[in-house]
Design a protein around this motif. Sequence first.
Motif, short mmCIF file in Angstrom:
data_model
loop_
_atom_site.label_atom_id
_atom_site.label_comp_id
_atom_site.label_asym_id
_atom_site.label_seq_id
_atom_site.Cartn_x
_atom_site.Cartn_y
_atom_site.Cartn_z
N ALA A 2 89.46 52.09 -34.12
CA ALA A 2 89.30 53.39 -34.76
C ALA A 2 89.53 54.42 -33.87
O ALA A 2 89.72 54.60 -32.58
CB ALA A 2 87.68 53.36 -34.87
N ARG A 3 89.68 55.39 -34.66
CA ARG A 3 90.56 56.76 -34.04
C ARG A 3 89.45 57.95 -34.26
O ARG A 3 88.87 57.78 -35.49
CB ARG A 3 91.79 57.33 -34.54
CG ARG A 3 92.87 56.29 -33.90
CD ARG A 3 94.18 57.36 -33.73
NE ARG A 3 95.37 56.47 -33.02
CZ ARG A 3 96.37 57.07 -32.49
NH1 ARG A 3 96.52 58.29 -32.64
NH2 ARG A 3 97.23 56.47 -32.10
N VAL A 4 89.36 58.65 -33.39
CA VAL A 4 88.34 59.83 -33.44
C VAL A 4 89.15 61.00 -33.00
O VAL A 4 89.97 61.06 -31.99
CB VAL A 4 87.01 59.92 -32.92
CG1 VAL A 4 86.17 58.93 -33.39
CG2 VAL A 4 87.11 59.49 -31.21
N LYS A 5 88.91 62.12 -33.59
CA LYS A 5 89.63 63.61 -33.15
C LYS A 5 88.51 64.12 -32.42
O LYS A 5 87.24 64.41 -33.27
CB LYS A 5 90.27 64.36 -34.18
CG LYS A 5 90.91 65.50 -33.64
CD LYS A 5 92.27 65.85 -34.66
CE LYS A 5 93.09 66.87 -33.84
NZ LYS A 5 92.98 68.19 -34.18
N VAL A 6 88.63 64.66 -31.18
CA VAL A 6 87.54 65.59 -30.64
C VAL A 6 88.27 66.78 -29.99
O VAL A 6 89.01 66.66 -29.29
CB VAL A 6 86.90 64.77 -29.40
CG1 VAL A 6 86.12 65.79 -28.70
CG2 VAL A 6 86.27 63.63 -29.91
N LEU A 7 87.65 67.94 -30.64
CA LEU A 7 88.43 69.17 -30.43
C LEU A 7 89.93 69.00 -30.70
O LEU A 7 90.40 68.69 -31.92
CB LEU A 7 88.26 69.59 -28.95
CG LEU A 7 86.49 69.95 -28.58
CD1 LEU A 7 86.27 70.42 -27.31
CD2 LEU A 7 86.03 70.73 -29.82
N ASP A 8 90.91 69.59 -29.79
CA ASP A 8 92.22 68.98 -30.10
C ASP A 8 92.70 67.69 -29.82
O ASP A 8 94.28 67.81 -29.62
CB ASP A 8 93.00 70.25 -29.06
CG ASP A 8 92.58 70.07 -27.45
OD1 ASP A 8 91.56 69.44 -27.34
OD2 ASP A 8 93.57 70.50 -26.74
N LYS A 9 92.10 66.80 -29.24
CA LYS A 9 92.55 65.56 -28.79
C LYS A 9 92.21 64.52 -29.49
O LYS A 9 91.09 64.30 -30.22
CB LYS A 9 92.31 65.35 -27.43
CG LYS A 9 92.83 66.33 -26.27
CD LYS A 9 92.90 66.01 -25.05
CE LYS A 9 93.09 67.12 -23.97
NZ LYS A 9 94.04 67.97 -24.32
N GLU A 10 93.18 63.28 -29.57
CA GLU A 10 92.96 62.12 -30.18
C GLU A 10 92.49 60.89 -29.36
O GLU A 10 93.06 60.91 -28.34
CB GLU A 10 94.41 61.83 -31.21
CG GLU A 10 94.52 62.53 -32.37
CD GLU A 10 94.16 61.94 -33.48
OE1 GLU A 10 93.75 60.89 -33.56
OE2 GLU A 10 94.32 62.68 -34.63
#
Length: 178
Positions: A2-10
């Motif tokens: 699974a991938r998540v994006k937090v603010l500007d980062k993956e």
Amino acid sequence: MARVKVLDKEFETSIPEASILKSIEQVADKMNKDLADKDPLMVCVLNGAFMFAADLMKNLSFPCQISFVKVASYSGTSSTGTIKHLIGLNEDIAGRTVVLIEDIVDTGITIMGLKAQVLGMGAKEVKIATMLFKPESCTKELVPDYVGMSIPNDFIIGYGLDYDGYARNLRDIYTLVK
Ligand code: IMP
Ligand code: MG
């Protein structure tokens, strides 16, 4: 994965919750043998260690107390740069066994500073328990007494660990995608 994006980062999943909980059971088994008759004060270092401390405590079977502390940084007060000062420890710890509970030991500077301060307050002995340990970046002569998992020197989030204050709520641990 699974991938998540937090603010500007993956970030992508690197340690699933089930593996985290399994490693905490192993840490707890060791503590249950070592600390059974020590009446220790467990000291959770906020913010990051709150989830680890909660899951760890549920697996401890000996009498113990828990307290919560924060680390405040004052820069420029010494030649080495930043001093991290312990706040919130109001218990009388003279002569007691204290177990510092951390989310992660990276360079080791934070935890060694805390250990010295707690010993200075009169603790009989100070043990270090950390969910995660980055041995490659640890500059201090330091082997934590209890380690959930040793990990490579990558930036991670989740299970209490944050990126700019976010992502502490994630159940799994995620690694920054470079
Ligand atoms: P140390 O003093 O270098 O050991 O730093 C430990 C502190 O840095 C931890 O308590 C965390 O707050 C933070 N930290 C170190 N590595 C990471 C990471 O990969 N993700 C999030 N926070 C980290
Ligand atoms: Mg921390």
